[in-house]
Scaffold this motif. Structure first.
Motif, PDB file in Angstrom:
ATOM      1  N   GLU A  74      40.999  55.578  51.171  1.00  0.00           N
ATOM      2  CA  GLU A  74      41.987  54.923  49.381  1.00  0.00           C
ATOM      3  C   GLU A  74      43.132  55.607  49.234  1.00  0.00           C
ATOM      4  OE1 GLU A  74      40.300  53.106  46.922  1.00  0.00           O
ATOM      5  OE2 GLU A  74      39.193  53.061  48.221  1.00  0.00           O
ATOM      6  N   SER A  75      43.441  57.294  49.785  1.00  0.00           N
ATOM      7  CA  SER A  75      44.781  57.740  49.274  1.00  0.00           C
ATOM      8  C   SER A  75      45.698  56.817  50.044  1.00  0.00           C
ATOM      9  CB  SER A  75      45.364  58.824  50.059  1.00  0.00           C
ATOM     10  OG  SER A  75      44.610  58.796  51.182  1.00  0.00           O
ATOM     11  N   GLU A  76      45.359  55.693  51.058  1.00  0.00           N
ATOM     12  CA  GLU A  76      46.580  55.283  51.854  1.00  0.00           C
ATOM     13  C   GLU A  76      46.876  54.103  51.672  1.00  0.00           C
ATOM     14  OE1 GLU A  76      45.536  56.796  56.613  1.00  0.00           O
ATOM     15  OE2 GLU A  76      44.285  56.275  55.690  1.00  0.00           O
ATOM     16  N   LYS A  77      45.978  53.088  50.709  1.00  0.00           N
ATOM     17  CA  LYS A  77      45.415  51.743  50.793  1.00  0.00           C
ATOM     18  C   LYS A  77      46.872  51.456  50.059  1.00  0.00           C
ATOM     19  CE  LYS A  77      41.111  50.316  50.768  1.00  0.00           C
ATOM     20  NZ  LYS A  77      39.736  50.621  50.781  1.00  0.00           N
ATOM     21  N   ILE A  78      47.455  50.242  50.307  1.00  0.00           N
ATOM     22  CA  ILE A  78      48.711  49.775  49.505  1.00  0.00           C
ATOM     23  C   ILE A  78      48.044  48.489  48.420  1.00  0.00           C
ATOM     24  CG2 ILE A  78      51.039  48.190  50.066  1.00  0.00           C
ATOM     25  CD1 ILE A  78      51.150  49.703  52.426  1.00  0.00           C
ATOM     26  N   ILE A  79      47.904  48.719  47.692  1.00  0.00           N
ATOM     27  CA  ILE A  79      47.522  47.944  46.097  1.00  0.00           C
ATOM     28  C   ILE A  79      48.227  46.702  46.278  1.00  0.00           C
ATOM     29  CG2 ILE A  79      46.897  48.476  44.249  1.00  0.00           C
ATOM     30  CD1 ILE A  79      45.196  49.815  45.761  1.00  0.00           C
ATOM     31  N   HIS A  80      47.951  45.867  46.103  1.00  0.00           N
ATOM     32  CA  HIS A  80      49.381  44.898  45.341  1.00  0.00           C
ATOM     33  C   HIS A  80      49.397  44.321  44.390  1.00  0.00           C
ATOM     34  CE1 HIS A  80      48.816  44.735  50.254  1.00  0.00           C
ATOM     35  NE2 HIS A  80      50.481  43.545  49.520  1.00  0.00           N
ATOM     36  N   ARG A  81      49.516  44.069  42.806  1.00  0.00           N
ATOM     37  CA  ARG A  81      49.516  43.798  41.873  1.00  0.00           C
ATOM     38  C   ARG A  81      50.825  43.204  41.659  1.00  0.00           C
ATOM     39  NH1 ARG A  81      46.822  48.085  39.169  1.00  0.00           N
ATOM     40  NH2 ARG A  81      46.879  50.210  40.276  1.00  0.00           N
ATOM     41  N   ASP A  82      50.047  42.207  40.342  1.00  0.00           N
ATOM     42  CA  ASP A  82      50.364  41.185  40.167  1.00  0.00           C
ATOM     43  C   ASP A  82      51.663  41.224  38.913  1.00  0.00           C
ATOM     44  OD1 ASP A  82      49.307  41.194  38.123  1.00  0.00           O
ATOM     45  OD2 ASP A  82      48.229  38.969  38.009  1.00  0.00           O
ATOM     46  N   VAL A  83      52.557  40.648  38.459  1.00  0.00           N
ATOM     47  CA  VAL A  83      53.427  41.256  37.714  1.00  0.00           C
ATOM     48  C   VAL A  83      52.767  41.415  35.676  1.00  0.00           C
ATOM     49  CG1 VAL A  83      53.785  38.908  36.374  1.00  0.00           C
ATOM     50  CG2 VAL A  83      55.370  40.408  36.068  1.00  0.00           C
ATOM     51  N   ASN A  84      51.823  41.570  35.757  1.00  0.00           N
ATOM     52  CA  ASN A  84      51.086  42.086  34.742  1.00  0.00           C
ATOM     53  C   ASN A  84      49.954  43.033  35.219  1.00  0.00           C
ATOM     54  OD1 ASN A  84      51.648  40.052  32.710  1.00  0.00           O
ATOM     55  ND2 ASN A  84      50.167  38.816  33.354  1.00  0.00           N
ATOM     56  N   GLY A  85      50.254  43.135  36.048  1.00  0.00           N
ATOM     57  CA  GLY A  85      49.177  45.075  37.129  1.00  0.00           C
ATOM     58  C   GLY A  85      48.072  45.017  37.489  1.00  0.00           C
ATOM     59  N   ALA A  86      47.774  43.331  37.480  1.00  0.00           N
ATOM     60  CA  ALA A  86      46.023  43.027  38.162  1.00  0.00           C
ATOM     61  C   ALA A  86      46.634  42.785  39.477  1.00  0.00           C
ATOM     62  CB  ALA A  86      45.372  41.681  37.575  1.00  0.00           C
ATOM     63  N   ILE A  87      45.284  43.697  39.420  1.00  0.00           N
ATOM     64  CA  ILE A  87      45.243  44.033  41.463  1.00  0.00           C
ATOM     65  C   ILE A  87      44.632  42.759  42.397  1.00  0.00           C
ATOM     66  CG2 ILE A  87      44.064  44.976  43.622  1.00  0.00           C
ATOM     67  CD1 ILE A  87      43.146  47.621  41.004  1.00  0.00           C
ATOM     68  N   LEU A  88      45.702  42.413  42.853  1.00  0.00           N
ATOM     69  CA  LEU A  88      45.802  41.267  43.933  1.00  0.00           C
ATOM     70  C   LEU A  88      44.940  41.365  44.963  1.00  0.00           C
ATOM     71  CD1 LEU A  88      49.598  40.055  43.481  1.00  0.00           C
ATOM     72  CD2 LEU A  88      46.924  38.584  42.460  1.00  0.00           C
ATOM     73  N   GLN A  89      43.734  40.709  45.691  1.00  0.00           N
ATOM     74  CA  GLN A  89      43.527  40.488  47.010  1.00  0.00           C
ATOM     75  C   GLN A  89      43.311  39.266  47.699  1.00  0.00           C
ATOM     76  OE1 GLN A  89      41.179  43.325  47.023  1.00  0.00           O
ATOM     77  NE2 GLN A  89      40.991  43.728  45.030  1.00  0.00           N
TER      78      GLN A  89
END
Length: 196
Positions: free
Chosen positions: A119-134
């Motif tokens: 979990e600590s290594e994962k890159i989290i992609h978020r849209d303009v509103n902060g929603a997590i993108l998968q």
């Protein structure tokens, strides 16, 4: 022949991961780049539930990968590799991973979802509103974007379906606009709801 029939023939009408013959369905391996026979496998409801819901993972169930990790089919190998990484705190799965071999293209596909990272290594992609993108999500452009290296302009409101994520940069996603694969900065997209 339908995709289901092809997968049933290929698998002998059993789960390609655990060999169960109950509650089988097509599982498209994310990020869905190809779909079809090469990007799908036949899986039972127990396997699919655990693949899609990490909290439901029962490490003992995945001992079945001792056999299925040797499959000749890319989708099966990729899911086996991802699930072995997910349960690697149980020493036996690391032993299997040490024996497993994936071609470079298969390894890139397997790593695309980040399942192999802690979990600590994962890159989290978020849209303009902060929603997590998968990987596999659909997004909408929130402004006109000039596409580098071409005269094309991707218009505001354009839907980009089945995006893929850049595994090294949380700001970059990829998707097709008017048939052209482009890199898009996450600050300029909004995640579409399931209903859209």
């Amino acid at each position: 022949m339908s995709l289901l029939q092809e997968l049933q023939d290929r698998s002998g009408n059993q789960c390609e991961l655990c060999s169960s013959k109950e509650n089988l369905s097509i599982y498209e391996v994310p990020p869905i780049s190809t779909g079809g026979v090469d990007g799908s496998l036949l899986a039972c409801s127990v396997c699919v539930e655990q693949i899609e819901n990490p909290e439901a993972t029962d490490a003992n169930h995945w001992r079945c990968l001792n056999d299925s990790m040797w499959s000749e089919f890319r989708a099966v190998k990729v899911v086996a590799w991802r699930m072995l990484h997910r349960v690697k705190k149980d020493g036996w799965s690391q032993d299997l991973l040490d024996m497993m071999y994936l071609e470079d293209e298969e390894l890139r596909f397997a790593e695309a979802t980040g399942d192999h990272l802690d979990e600590s290594e994962k890159i989290i992609h978020r849209d303009v509103n902060g929603a997590i993108l998968q990987a596999g999500d659909n997004v909408v452009l929130i402004k006109d974007l000039k596409v580098k290296g071409s005269s094309m302009v991707a218009k505001q409101g354009t839907a980009v379906r089945r995006i893929s994520l850049d595994p090294e940069n949380a700001k970059y996603i990829e998707g097709k606009v008017e048939g052209t694969q482009i890199v898009i900065i996450t600050d300029y997209v909004k995640k579409m709801s399931e209903k859209e």
